[in-house]
Design a protein around this motif. Structure first.
Motif, short mmCIF file in Angstrom:
data_model
loop_
_atom_site.label_atom_id
_atom_site.label_comp_id
_atom_site.label_asym_id
_atom_site.label_seq_id
_atom_site.Cartn_x
_atom_site.Cartn_y
_atom_site.Cartn_z
N LEU A 121 23.96 -14.44 -26.32
CA LEU A 121 23.86 -12.88 -26.87
C LEU A 121 22.61 -12.17 -26.77
O LEU A 121 22.64 -11.15 -26.52
CB LEU A 121 24.37 -12.94 -28.30
CG LEU A 121 25.54 -13.57 -28.69
CD1 LEU A 121 25.93 -13.67 -30.23
CD2 LEU A 121 26.79 -12.70 -27.80
N VAL A 122 21.60 -12.92 -26.80
CA VAL A 122 20.22 -12.52 -26.42
C VAL A 122 19.48 -13.00 -25.36
O VAL A 122 18.96 -14.11 -25.44
CB VAL A 122 19.30 -12.46 -27.76
CG1 VAL A 122 17.99 -11.70 -27.49
CG2 VAL A 122 20.02 -11.80 -28.87
N PRO A 123 19.77 -12.48 -24.23
CA PRO A 123 19.30 -13.27 -23.08
C PRO A 123 17.87 -13.50 -22.58
O PRO A 123 17.46 -14.15 -21.77
CB PRO A 123 20.00 -12.89 -21.75
CG PRO A 123 20.03 -11.48 -22.32
CD PRO A 123 20.07 -11.50 -23.54
N GLN A 124 17.10 -12.97 -23.40
CA GLN A 124 15.53 -13.11 -23.29
C GLN A 124 15.02 -14.53 -23.62
O GLN A 124 15.53 -15.38 -24.47
CB GLN A 124 14.53 -12.16 -24.21
CG GLN A 124 14.74 -10.49 -23.75
CD GLN A 124 16.30 -9.88 -23.71
OE1 GLN A 124 17.06 -10.44 -24.59
NE2 GLN A 124 16.46 -8.78 -22.94
N LEU A 125 13.76 -14.91 -23.14
CA LEU A 125 13.19 -15.99 -23.39
C LEU A 125 12.92 -16.18 -24.87
O LEU A 125 12.48 -15.25 -25.56
CB LEU A 125 11.86 -16.04 -22.48
CG LEU A 125 12.46 -16.28 -21.01
CD1 LEU A 125 10.98 -16.62 -20.23
CD2 LEU A 125 12.84 -17.56 -20.63
N VAL A 126 12.81 -17.54 -25.32
CA VAL A 126 12.57 -17.70 -26.77
C VAL A 126 11.31 -18.34 -26.87
O VAL A 126 10.54 -19.13 -25.97
CB VAL A 126 13.58 -18.83 -27.30
CG1 VAL A 126 13.06 -19.31 -28.61
CG2 VAL A 126 15.09 -18.36 -27.07
N ASN A 127 10.50 -17.81 -27.74
CA ASN A 127 8.97 -18.19 -27.93
C ASN A 127 8.54 -18.96 -29.20
O ASN A 127 7.47 -18.97 -29.53
CB ASN A 127 7.96 -17.16 -27.52
CG ASN A 127 8.15 -15.93 -28.55
OD1 ASN A 127 8.66 -16.12 -29.50
ND2 ASN A 127 7.60 -14.84 -28.25
N GLY A 128 9.62 -19.23 -29.90
CA GLY A 128 9.46 -20.18 -31.13
C GLY A 128 10.92 -20.24 -31.76
O GLY A 128 11.73 -19.57 -31.68
N CYS A 129 11.05 -21.33 -32.45
CA CYS A 129 12.32 -22.02 -32.80
C CYS A 129 12.13 -22.90 -34.19
O CYS A 129 11.18 -23.46 -34.08
CB CYS A 129 13.12 -22.71 -31.90
SG CYS A 129 14.53 -23.60 -32.44
N SER A 130 13.09 -22.37 -35.12
CA SER A 130 13.14 -23.45 -36.25
C SER A 130 14.46 -23.89 -36.70
O SER A 130 15.01 -22.72 -37.10
CB SER A 130 12.20 -23.09 -37.48
OG SER A 130 12.06 -23.77 -38.61
N ASN A 178 15.92 -25.08 -10.50
CA ASN A 178 16.69 -24.28 -11.28
C ASN A 178 15.78 -23.98 -12.45
O ASN A 178 16.09 -24.35 -13.71
CB ASN A 178 17.97 -24.70 -11.77
CG ASN A 178 18.97 -25.07 -10.70
OD1 ASN A 178 19.66 -23.92 -9.97
ND2 ASN A 178 18.88 -26.23 -10.24
N PRO A 179 14.65 -23.42 -12.47
CA PRO A 179 13.64 -23.09 -13.40
C PRO A 179 14.25 -22.11 -14.77
O PRO A 179 13.89 -22.36 -15.92
CB PRO A 179 12.49 -22.54 -13.03
CG PRO A 179 12.92 -21.98 -11.61
CD PRO A 179 14.08 -22.84 -11.12
N ALA A 180 15.36 -21.38 -14.30
CA ALA A 180 15.85 -20.27 -15.25
C ALA A 180 16.57 -21.10 -16.19
O ALA A 180 16.94 -20.50 -17.32
CB ALA A 180 16.70 -19.40 -14.70
N LEU A 181 17.08 -22.67 -16.15
CA LEU A 181 17.64 -23.09 -17.21
C LEU A 181 16.86 -23.46 -18.32
O LEU A 181 17.33 -23.57 -19.56
CB LEU A 181 17.99 -24.75 -16.61
CG LEU A 181 19.13 -24.80 -15.48
CD1 LEU A 181 19.43 -26.08 -15.19
CD2 LEU A 181 20.40 -24.22 -16.11
N VAL A 182 15.56 -23.23 -18.24
CA VAL A 182 14.75 -23.50 -19.25
C VAL A 182 14.41 -22.16 -20.02
O VAL A 182 13.88 -21.47 -19.35
CB VAL A 182 13.29 -24.01 -18.95
CG1 VAL A 182 12.42 -23.99 -20.25
CG2 VAL A 182 13.30 -25.17 -18.30
N LYS A 183 14.99 -21.92 -21.24
CA LYS A 183 14.84 -20.82 -21.91
C LYS A 183 13.98 -20.62 -23.00
O LYS A 183 13.93 -19.61 -23.80
CB LYS A 183 16.22 -20.36 -22.66
CG LYS A 183 17.64 -20.48 -21.47
CD LYS A 183 18.94 -20.27 -21.96
CE LYS A 183 19.92 -20.39 -20.72
NZ LYS A 183 21.24 -20.27 -21.39
N SER A 184 13.21 -21.69 -23.19
CA SER A 184 12.11 -21.51 -24.25
C SER A 184 10.69 -21.52 -23.41
O SER A 184 10.50 -22.38 -22.60
CB SER A 184 12.06 -22.99 -25.06
OG SER A 184 10.96 -22.75 -25.93
#
Length: 244
Positions: A121-130, A178-184
């Motif tokens: 739903l939010v296609p931007q890259l992730v820069n943090g996760c918990s 396929n570097p776009a597979l990495v979303k973090s």
């Protein structure tokens, strides 16, 4: 080296194992169902059942580290406090049953899969996760505002659609192509083994490298709501998820 049974089957609740080492820091087993802290997901809790019936409560699970602090192939089962006598009884080669706190783990699985739906739903890259048993959060690298109700409805739709969740693997070369597979931006998949674990949700919902534990179908997530959206910085929007 600890055989990581949870990588292939997140639903395993216990396994027979042998002690590799045991000291005040914790217990290393030759195989385990306990997921260690990593990739934003909390480590498992549970218990080790000794051959004589005594139990060692495990409060956390971590990856072993070498003298330089680098992760190794072992997994450390960290005991809860006040169990010195039981811990001291363990010897290398002893047989135990490793049993996770399933209710807690299943909440991790539901939340972790829900964060992958959020990535759709939010296609931007992730820069943090918990990811914990009580909540999950993703920090997105973006400046645009997000709508809490719209995201909650979007997740509900993907949950109700009952998309299958499949574990797979790709090689280093395929990921490089396929570097776009990495979303973090903050967590990169491990390379060098020739096999990078992936999670695929449905045909087009989500596909990315991930080492965490997940449900087998999105319907198992249940009711998840966006409880909070925060502006953490000029370029970061935090989305927090909770169970309804």
């Amino acid at each position: 080296m600890t055989q990581e049974l949870f990588r292939e089957d997140s639903y395993l609740r216990e396994c027979a194992a042998r002690v590799v080492s045991a000291d005040e820091a914790g217990v290393v087993l030759d195989r385990t169902v306990f997921y260690p802290l990593g990739g934003g997901q909390a480590g498992d809790a549970g218990e080790l059942v000794l051959a004589d019936g005594r139990t060692l409560a495990i409060a956390d699970t971590r990856k072993c580290k070498d003298a330089e602090g680098r992760p190794t192939a072992g997994i450390l089962h960290v005991p809860a406090t006040g169990q010195e006598a039981v811990l001291a009884a363990l010897r290398a080669g002893d047989e135990v049953t490793a049993r996770i706190d399933w209710a807690r783990r299943f909440r991790h699985m539901r939340f972790h899969t829900a964060t992958h739906l959020l990535c759709k739903l939010v296609p931007q890259l992730v820069n943090g996760c918990s990811i914990t048993a009580d909540y999950a959060r993703l920090d997105f690298n973006m400046t645009d505002p997000l709508d809490k109700d719209a995201l909650t409805q979007g997740i509900a739709g993907l949950v109700a659609a009952a998309h299958p969740v499949a574990i797979g693997a790709i090689g280093d070369a395929e990921l490089d192509a396929n570097p776009a597979l990495v979303k973090s931006m903050s967590v990169q998949p491990p390379r060098g083994t020739g096999r990078i674990r992936t999670i695929r949700i449905g045909d087009e919902v989500d596909y990315q490298p991930c080492g965490g534990t997940h449900v087998a179908n999105t319907r198992e997530i249940g009711a998840v709501v966006v409880t909070k959206i925060e502006k953490k910085s000029a370029s970061t929007r935090r989305v927090v998820l909770g169970f309804a």
